[in-house]
Design an enzyme around this catalytic site. Structure first.
Site, PDB file in Angstrom:
ATOM      1  CD  GLN A 210      -2.913  -1.214   2.272  1.00 53.47           C
ATOM      2  OE1 GLN A 210      -2.721  -0.537   3.281  1.00 53.47           O
ATOM      3  NE2 GLN A 210      -3.937  -2.047   2.171  1.00 53.47           N
TER       4      GLN A 210
ATOM      5  CG  ASP B 180      -4.043  -9.587   3.396  1.00 51.52           C
ATOM      6  OD1 ASP B 180      -3.622  -8.933   4.373  1.00 51.52           O
ATOM      7  OD2 ASP B 180      -4.301  -9.070   2.290  1.00 51.52           O
TER       8      ASP B 180
ATOM      9  NE  ARG C 241      -7.667 -10.521   4.074  1.00 45.84           N
ATOM     10  CZ  ARG C 241      -8.151 -10.629   2.840  1.00 45.84           C
ATOM     11  NH1 ARG C 241      -8.837 -11.708   2.489  1.00 45.84           N
ATOM     12  NH2 ARG C 241      -7.973  -9.663   1.954  1.00 45.84           N
TER      13      ARG C 241
HETATM   14  C1  S3P Z   1      -2.830  -4.661   0.027  1.00 48.37           C
HETATM   15  C2  S3P Z   1      -1.635  -4.749   0.669  1.00 48.37           C
HETATM   16  C3  S3P Z   1      -1.464  -5.371   1.996  1.00 48.37           C
HETATM   17  C4  S3P Z   1      -2.647  -6.248   2.371  1.00 48.37           C
HETATM   18  C5  S3P Z   1      -3.959  -5.582   2.062  1.00 48.37           C
HETATM   19  C6  S3P Z   1      -4.063  -5.235   0.598  1.00 48.37           C
HETATM   20  C7  S3P Z   1      -2.873  -3.998  -1.288  1.00 48.37           C
HETATM   21  O1  S3P Z   1      -1.314  -4.353   2.957  1.00 48.37           O
HETATM   22  O2  S3P Z   1      -2.600  -6.587   3.727  1.00 48.37           O
HETATM   23  O3  S3P Z   1      -5.039  -6.426   2.402  1.00 48.37           O
HETATM   24  O4  S3P Z   1      -3.881  -4.140  -2.005  1.00 48.37           O
HETATM   25  O5  S3P Z   1      -1.894  -3.308  -1.625  1.00 48.37           O
HETATM   26  P1  S3P Z   1       0.133  -3.706   3.259  1.00 48.37           P
HETATM   27  O6  S3P Z   1       0.691  -3.385   1.966  1.00 48.37           O
HETATM   28  O7  S3P Z   1      -0.082  -2.491   4.064  1.00 48.37           O
HETATM   29  O8  S3P Z   1       0.864  -4.779   3.999  1.00 48.37           O
END
Ligand code: S3P
Length: 429
Positions: free
Chosen positions: A170, A316, A389
């Protein structure tokens, strides 16, 4: 409060499931469709609450989006087509929406305010807001930009050279989206490899991005062009049925069209290491996002250690892996996973608390958990804590419990898997 009564299964699970669209890719398809020029048609879009929050935010930013369950059409007008919203941008429960949106808004010369639900209000945002501020954006929020509500006034962006302190797709994606609008070249160095859907999507939309090991470079001022997207099934949703098939006696489940992007397949590697009876048939090679069918049969499993670079590739899936480990022989140790504390809930606490209620032998550690396998699960009242989840993991656990399980707050499951219970029921004989 809503709750649902779940009965143990008397027989094995059998059947074929078409896994719904990938949540991460569905979010990004709306975002890229909105910032590209032209008409983007997305097939097998996930109509889960999180992705609907993304659609709602982009509509408020002036983008026309047609929605017909699993298919959406986005009429993009480039970054410049986005307009100052006259309402709050509500991201609901979605961390991906708020963090990636901040990266897009960083380069837009207008004001926006972002809010979300109670869980979003507790999730750290400085990991995105700090580097964006360094690029020249004005962002404010509770606790100096750490928590929602956040306000952002974007505009001219300077590129950055940024070494990420956390392994997070993210954060990486937010900075790439800002970098696309900066004057010059932005470089991001990942702490560990995380899902690369943003990078793949840039290329799909005719943009350029370089990746050399963990160093990502993106040039500002690129124009993206609309592209049709076929979203593969979400391996994070498939994970619940992979584990169900492995732990419920006399089961055989086929999961169709599951995304097999190597930055997401940590669960397959770990299940194989634990001895799962799992077969993979990869579809014809797809340069965009690989996918295939998985067949899982009841398995005799051994405990393992899960740590290091694989963690971001299965982050996840840890709640459902914890359940899997309760049914393996011996001990499973999960380390290097303190990111679990800042997910939709503190997933170290919620997993340990709820599985303990069902009779599992599981301990929280500073950066993960230790699960003692071979335990028999009993029934009881458990809660999803509003975390999709955790809710699905407990519903799968109920299949093996001696007595009925009462699951509080099951409605949160619609965040990522609206037809989860109908799929689960279709497998029961
Ligand atoms: C996601 C990245 C992950 C994941 C989330 C979705 C994404 O989070 O846990 O459910 O779509 O980029 P982080 O990147 O903060 O770990």
């Amino acid at each position: 409060m809503e709750f649902i009564k779940l009965q143990p299964t008397m027989n094995g699970l059998e059947g074929v499931i078409e896994i719904p669209g990938d949540k991460s890719i569905s979010h990004r398809s709306v975002m890229f469709g909105s910032i590209a020029q032209g008409v983007t048609r997305v097939t097998n879009f996930l109509p889960g609450d999180d992705c609907l929050s993304t659609i709602s935010c982009f509509r408020k930013l002036g983008v026309v989006i047609e929605e017909n369950e699993n298919e959406i059409i986005i009429y993009g007008n480039g970054f410049d087509g986005l307009k100052e919203p006259n309402d709050l941008l509500d991201v609901g429960n979605s961390g991906t929406t708020i963090r990636l949106l901040l990266g897009i808004l960083a380069g837009r010369p207008f004001f926006s305010s972002l809010i979300g639900d109670h869980s979003i209000g507790k999730r750290p945002m400085t990991r995105v807001t700090e580097p964006l501020k360094t690029m020249g954006v004005q962002i404010d929020g509770r606790k100096n930009g750490e928590y929602t509500p956040l306000s952002i006034r974007g505009g001219h962006l300077n590129p950055i050279h940024y070494k990420m302190p956390v392994a997070s797709a993210q954060v990486k994606s937010a900075l790439i989206l800002a970098g696309l609008q900066a004057e010059g070249e932005t470089t991001i160095i990942e702490k560990a490899e995380s899902r690369d859907h943003t990078e793949r999507m840039i290329r799909k939309f005719g943009g350029e991005i370089q990746k050399d090991n963990r160093t990502i470079t993106v040039k500002g001022g690129q124009k993206l062009t609309a592209s049709d997207i076929l979203v593969p099934g979400d391996i994070s949703s498939a994970a619940f049925f992979l584990v169900a098939g492995a732990i419920v006696p006399d089961s055989e489940i086929v999961l169709k069209n599951v995304g097999l992007n190597p930055t997401r397949t940590g669960i397959i590697e770990i299940m194989n290491k634990m001895g799962a009876n799992l077969e993979i048939r990869q579809n014809a090679a797809d340069a965009f996002e690989p996918a295939g069918d998985l067949t899982i049969k009841t398995s005799s499993l051994k405990g393992t250690v899960i740590e290091g670079d694989v963690i971001p590739r299965l982050i996840d899936e840890i709640p459902i892996i914890a359940l899997l480990a309760t049914q393996a022989e011996g001990k499973t140790i999960i380390k290097d996973a303190s990111e679990l504390k800042v997910k939709e809930t503190n997933r170290i606490d919620t997993v340990v608390q709820e599985l303990t209620k069902l009779g599992a032998s599981i301990e929280a550690t500073e950066d993960g958990m230790i699960i003692h396998g071979g335990t028999e699960l009993k029934g009881g009242t458990v809660s999803s804590h509003g975390d999709h989840r955790i809710g699905m993991m407990l519903a799968i656990a109920s299949l093996l419990c001696k007595d009925q399980v009462e699951l509080e707050n099951p409605e949160s499951i619609s965040v990522s898997y609206p037809n989860f219970f109908s799929h689960l029921n279709s497998l029961k004989n």
